[in-house]
Design a protein around this motif. Structure first.
Motif, PDB file in Angstrom:
ATOM      1  N   VAL A 196      46.314 -47.155 -30.741  1.00  0.00           N
ATOM      2  CA  VAL A 196      46.781 -46.709 -29.300  1.00  0.00           C
ATOM      3  C   VAL A 196      45.774 -46.907 -28.221  1.00  0.00           C
ATOM      4  N   TYR A 200      46.541 -49.614 -25.295  1.00  0.00           N
ATOM      5  CA  TYR A 200      47.411 -49.003 -24.338  1.00  0.00           C
ATOM      6  C   TYR A 200      47.382 -49.654 -23.159  1.00  0.00           C
ATOM      7  N   PRO A 232      55.293 -41.386 -27.572  1.00  0.00           N
ATOM      8  CA  PRO A 232      54.183 -42.308 -27.073  1.00  0.00           C
ATOM      9  C   PRO A 232      54.568 -42.956 -25.762  1.00  0.00           C
TER      10      PRO A 232
END
Length: 293
Positions: A196, A200, A232
């Protein structure tokens, strides 16, 4: 300004002669030949095998840098961001010549079924490497060149056979790439934070993040919630907005540049959620910066 070129939606920018062969189901083969350097950033929508026939390309892939030279190849996983710099061969009129094969999961599955491969459980990630092309693969790449002259007339059945031929040649030429192909069908579980926090800020979807982490979407959401104590989508939106504010304050990028470089839908959507989060639109933040300067 960073613009992500979505591959295979759009592959190359700049002064480049490009053509493509398209197979039903989304597989794309692109050929790029040019006589001047070019650079850019790609977001891979599908797995991509790149073969360099002349010249050199430098790829920045995560924290790794790979230099792929003449008669070398590399396999890159989908849902990742890759920056590139292409340089022509000074001994051959500065020509850069490459072929890029965008490979869908369904095609790889069909190939492995034809091979009668029992996919072993992957316990560790196979690292990317630059691999030499065999004489058979070099000859194969050159055998494709006539098809690019009249792509509309190429029989889809013939093109599919050619792609299968390429995959057979690759699996014989490089055991490492063959192991990577096996891994693409069964991603290794990766630490949620690592995936992530690396991706991201790129135009990536939750299913693609789940894929990169080696999880189903439901498992990814569950593990993410337990790691970050929030969904998320919320975490990614807040961190993209924080990065956007930092870029607007510390760079000369426009609102549109920041919007697209961070993967927001469009400037209008970006401005609305930025204002909701910070109490002012991004344009007002830029105006305040210009007054202070």
């Amino acid at each position: 300004m960073i613009k992500y070129i979505k591959v295979p939606t759009a592959l190359v920018s700049g002064d480049c002669t490009q053509s493509s062969l398209r197979l039903e189901g989304g597989t794309v083969i692109e050929s790029c030949i040019h006589s001047m350097g070019s650079s850019g950033t790609m977001f891979l929508e599908e797995h991509m095998l790149m073969m360099v026939l002349d010249g050199t390309v430098t790829l920045h892939y995560g924290k790794q840098t790979y230099v792929v030279g003449k008669h070398e190849m590399i396999l890159l996983r989908k849902a990742t961001v890759v920056s590139y710099e292409k340089e022509g061969n000074p001994d051959n009129a500065d020509i850069f010549d490459s072929q890029m094969f965008c490979l869908k999961d369904e095609l790889l599955k069909e190939f492995l079924t034809m091979q009668h491969v029992n996919i072993p459980r992957m316990t560790e990630e196979i690292r990317n490497t630059v691999n030499p092309m065999s004489d058979c693969l070099v000859a194969f790449a050159h055998s494709l060149k006539p098809y690019f002259n009249a792509p509309a007339s190429v029989n889809p059945g013939l093109l599919k056979l050619k792609i299968m031929e390429m995959l057979y040649d690759v699996s014989e030429c490089s055991k490492n790439i063959f192991r990577q192909i096996l891994q693409l069908r069964q991603p290794v579980r990766t630490d949620i934070r690592q995936v992530v926090e690396q991706h991201y800020a790129s135009p990536i979807t939750l299913p693609e993040l789940a894929y990169l982490s080696g999880r189903s979407l439901s498992s990814f959401k569950r593990d993410f919630q337990s790691t970050y104590n929030m969904p998320p989508a919320q975490w990614i939106r807040e961190h993209r907005l924080s990065r956007a504010k930092e870029m607007l304050q510390n760079t000369a990028m426009s609102v549109s540049d920041v919007c697209y470089s961070l993967g927001f839908e469009n400037p209008t959507h970006f401005s609305r959620i930025f204002k909701d989060h910070y109490g002012m639109p991004p344009s007002e933040l830029l105006n305040k910066k210009s007054i202070l300067n």
